[in-house]
Design a protein around this motif. Sequence first.
Motif, short mmCIF file in Angstrom:
data_model
loop_
_atom_site.label_atom_id
_atom_site.label_comp_id
_atom_site.label_asym_id
_atom_site.label_seq_id
_atom_site.Cartn_x
_atom_site.Cartn_y
_atom_site.Cartn_z
N ILE A 178 -4.26 1.15 6.49
CA ILE A 178 -5.13 0.20 5.72
C ILE A 178 -4.48 -1.07 5.76
CG2 ILE A 178 -5.53 -0.19 3.13
CD1 ILE A 178 -5.12 2.78 2.80
N SER A 179 -3.26 -1.31 5.96
CA SER A 179 -2.80 -2.66 6.01
C SER A 179 -3.06 -3.30 7.11
CB SER A 179 -1.06 -2.63 6.10
OG SER A 179 -0.48 -3.80 6.57
N TYR A 184 -5.86 -2.49 8.85
CA TYR A 184 -7.44 -2.74 8.94
C TYR A 184 -7.65 -4.19 8.01
CZ TYR A 184 -12.20 -2.22 8.25
OH TYR A 184 -13.59 -2.32 8.28
N ALA A 185 -6.88 -4.33 6.96
CA ALA A 185 -7.05 -5.16 5.94
C ALA A 185 -6.75 -6.69 6.82
CB ALA A 185 -6.53 -4.97 4.62
N PHE A 214 0.90 -1.10 0.00
CA PHE A 214 0.02 -0.05 -0.01
C PHE A 214 0.91 1.05 -0.10
CE2 PHE A 214 -3.29 -2.87 2.19
CZ PHE A 214 -4.12 -2.81 0.92
#
Length: 383
Positions: free
Chosen positions: A113-114, A116-117, A90
């Motif tokens: 983002i990393s 959360y994913a 990301f």
Amino acid sequence: MTNALSRFLTPVACTCKDFTHPWTDSCANASAGVLLAAIPYSLRIYTMVYALSLLMRHRIPRLGDLKRNLHGIIQSTAFLVSNGYTFILFNCLLRRLIGHYVCATVAFVPSFISSYASILIERPARRPLLALYMANLATESIWNMAEVRGYVRSIPQGQTLIFGVSISALLYLYRLGLHKTTCKDSLFNVLRFFVDKREEGPVVAKAGCEGAATATATATEASVSAASTSSSANTQRSRSPLDFRSINVLVQIYSRFLDAVKSRHPSCPHRDNCWHYALMGGLRPFVGGIGLQLALRLIMNFKKIMQFKLDVRKTIFNKDTLNLGIFLGWFSFLYKGVSCTLRHSFGRDDPRFAIPAGLLASTAFTKYPDVTVALYVMWKALQ
């Protein structure tokens, strides 16, 4: 404010190769390389974690337990691996989409983002634990940054104070019995091991605690001599609540402490005398803590053991190996000893006794003053 916002959005003259993966020009190769490198490391970590969780159950694992643990190891490993390689993925992707770095996209946005994913891959039951663990690290990092800048100042044994207040709150909930209803959490299973299942709430008033001496005296009065009646009345007075307005209260406390050593109060949840209960209750965590510390040291030095390069006396047989056992054993001994003394002193059992007992027992944390443990217990109490 405008100046700070402009700095936050100012382009950073740096490529992802310079910042994230200087060993290769390809973003795809960098992500794949981190993926392959993280698999054995993550697998080793979670194999140890799940193996220890099996040992903590104190029973031979069944086939179903082994299958669930194997599935958990694979799932947790996938979570940790994805958290590692997707950060680079990301990070590079955002730089290519925007055309350059800004302060937010250097680390904060790609790591958010990393994380959360990747946490969506982990088992739902483990997500709160991971969130609290990261809250520990974030709290400690923020505090250290503020301390370096002179905004705050640490106090000696501050982690012991945090641990004491937090564990006392949790023990109070445990004695109220709320861990079975509104405050269900896996941490109470750990507390049950150290403070004993028999201390579990809700506390039920037992016949024979307060007013038992009166009932006994009444029954005896009808069937025995006046001397026996007098003896029962003396027993009743010795078990009456303490009068803190009297100067003799210290003598009464000392007398009842001796009673706690030699006997068991009717409100105590155990069967043995209180001294035996507290002493044996502290011995088991002491031995278990030393065993756990030895096991961790052996696992962490497994490679050196296989290569016959481990200095056994320096690595294993030293005073630091005893610290965890001393903390756990002394904590359990003090908590049970103080709880029994309070029951003898007030002539009854009360969930509020967990607060002074927990505060006094937390002084044992000075032998194992781990900041991460203190913050974890704090966040658990707040949760």
